[in-house]
Scaffold this active site. Structure first.
Site, mmCIF file in Angstrom:
data_model
loop_
_atom_site.group_PDB
_atom_site.id
_atom_site.type_symbol
_atom_site.label_atom_id
_atom_site.label_comp_id
_atom_site.label_asym_id
_atom_site.label_seq_id
_atom_site.Cartn_x
_atom_site.Cartn_y
_atom_site.Cartn_z
ATOM 1 N N LYS B 106 32.678 34.999 32.409
ATOM 2 C CA LYS B 106 31.717 36.085 32.166
ATOM 3 C C LYS B 106 31.485 36.361 30.677
ATOM 4 C CE LYS B 106 34.229 38.709 35.023
ATOM 5 N NZ LYS B 106 34.810 37.808 36.027
ATOM 6 N N GLY B 187 48.699 40.415 45.862
ATOM 7 C CA GLY B 187 47.963 39.493 45.000
ATOM 8 C C GLY B 187 46.521 39.920 44.774
ATOM 9 N N LYS B 205 29.959 42.587 34.371
ATOM 10 C CA LYS B 205 28.926 42.159 35.322
ATOM 11 C C LYS B 205 27.649 42.979 35.127
ATOM 12 C CE LYS B 205 32.568 40.631 38.389
ATOM 13 N NZ LYS B 205 33.583 41.099 39.366
#
Lengths: 314, 314
Positions: B106, B187, B205
């Site tokens: 990103k 996780g 984002k």
């Protein structure tokens, strides 16, 4: 790109109206009784006003639109079953001239997919049909991105009219005939709603999806269909008491299932969309489940899918 | 297509593993300390086993991967902020060689979009980055289909870890620290979860989406960010009593809004996704609202977006 738009119903009109905004030129526009053709660009507003006044967009022969100067044919004439005519012949004519074809008409893709693919294979033109499944929702572009061979199943609420009727019956405890009359008053259901409420429209979309997932071989007759017209309102109440909703769900799998029918879904499930909204779920090999929802019908909404396809042409 | 895959974390590994299924050949695979290069195709399984054993995929210089024979670079090294290095230089090197670039990282797209676009404009290579926003969900392909200039706003739940924590706190009345520890055990949250829970990941984002909608001009610093770490659990209870849920929502508009923060949404709203699911809503000019939801993270899920982009390269 130069577009020939066949069909001046809601989708054809909206496509012609929006084409300039997308940077395209409409060089031909036709309905079943007339056409207007101009290689420099048709005056779309004038042609549609002419149709409102006289019943047709122009005085030229509709067949002239097919042989006009254009890069892509937009086939938006009414969906027909069986031999899918005259839509199929329109697509054939354009592909044989090595032009691209973008369909909003479900008939040829649902009923004669293998014939279409054969024509496309022999043409320099490309064939796309996003608008035939769930209006504005980018179902086929998403299948293409994932790869059809990695989409194991598609499930969805594919008909807004049937969904409006079911969700309204369910939410307000109203009877089928009452809600259907209301839907007709609102313009959500047509005067003859059988195509929507008997499941035919959703089944055509399932045939198209089955063809895409299985590389052909399906037509409407290969889809098991049960509509909502005979669905007992009392069953909706029982379902609601149990936290369930009833939706007309279409399902297609990579191993040959293709069916449409009323199904129980949890009331808070993604499939339990309300009103005229559509939803499509893709079960993928590596990316889990993708949900896509939005407007499954409507002129500008479906034209958005048509013009997205035009943008994807090489 | 021949792929050079940079980064051997979850996304890089999955991309390399799935490449052959998609008909591609991995000709180079690199992590930060080593690489393996073979114009006839790297043995991906052996290289990843080598990494498990030794900490690196191979003995070659990582820089060799950038100059290897490949058609598209897959940049899947860890996201970095500010100058977005070394990811940015990897992209530059590939574009200057007229190769295509597909990003899962990103950083360069969020922080240096204008620089990237300039490099892409001078290159015969194409630049794509579907995987940088919401994992498997086809957000950018859908914006591209609609046309960025016809997308007025994008709103979404863009971080699965934060959403898992909020939805679990909300559903079960558990405290933030408790749920975060559980998420780490599962996780779902990393040992240092700050990137997710302080909103940075969602904000990156949003910066990417703001760049796409507004043709550049945004970086992380231009996004208003509020995370969930300090969000009072008591507010979740009050919201729930009122039929509302709290979600970490990112919003971007075509007129310059770019922000992330906890927002009240109706509990039965499309935005109220549960667990690690992400959702993105597009408000369009002509097609109403489109909702896209699914897996916003995960190796194979995000690799599906990477490989969809590879398939869209000319």
């Amino acid at each position: 790109m130069r577009l020939a738009v066949l069909g001046a119903g809601a989708v054809g009109r909206a496509t012609a109206n929006l084409a300039a905004e997308y940077g395209h030129t409409v060089t031909a526009l036709a309905d079943s009784s007339g056409a207007v053709v101009d290689p420099d660009g048709v005056n779309v507003a004038a042609a549609l006003a002419h149709k409102d006044d006289t019943g047709t967009v122009g005085d030229a022969d509709p067949a002239d639109a097919l042989t006009a100067e254009y890069d892509a044919l937009v086939e938006a004439t009414p969906t027909t079953l069986g031999d899918a005519q005259p839509g199929f012949d329109h697509v054939r004519a354009a592909l044989e001239l090595d032009r691209h074809v973008v369909l909003a008409n479900k008939g040829p893709v649902a009923e004669r997919y293998d014939d279409l693919r054969e024509l496309a294979a022999r043409s320099a033109g490309e064939l796309r049909f996003e608008a035939t499944v769930a209006g504005a929702i980018p179902v086929l572009a998403t299948v293409e991105g994932v790869g059809a061979e990695r989409v194991n199943a598609v499930r969805g609420v594919l008909n807004g009219t049937a969904n409006f009727v079911l969700s309204r019956m369910s939410a307000d405890g109203l009877g089928y005939e009452h809600v259907l009359a209301e839907a007709q008053d609102l313009g959500v259901a047509e005067a003859d709603p059988s195509f929507d409420v008997d499941g035919t429209d959703a089944a055509l979309k399932c045939a198209i999806l089955a063809n895409v997932l299985n590389d052909g071989g399906y037509a409407l007759a290969d889809v098991d269909v049960e509509g909502i017209a005979d669905f007992p309102g009392s069953a909706l109440e029982v379902a609601a008491e149990d936290g369930q909703a009833v939706r007309l769900v279409g399902e297609v799998t990579a191993d040959g299932v293709a069916r449409v029918g009323p199904r129980l879904v949890p009331a808070n499930d993604a499939l339990a969309v309300s009103g005229t909204e559509n939803i499509v779920q893709l079960d993928t090999s590596h990316a889990g489940r993708l949900n896509l929802s939005g407007a499954g019908a409507g002129g500008p909404e479906t034209a958005t899918a048509v013009l997205a396809d035009v943008g994807r042409l090489d």
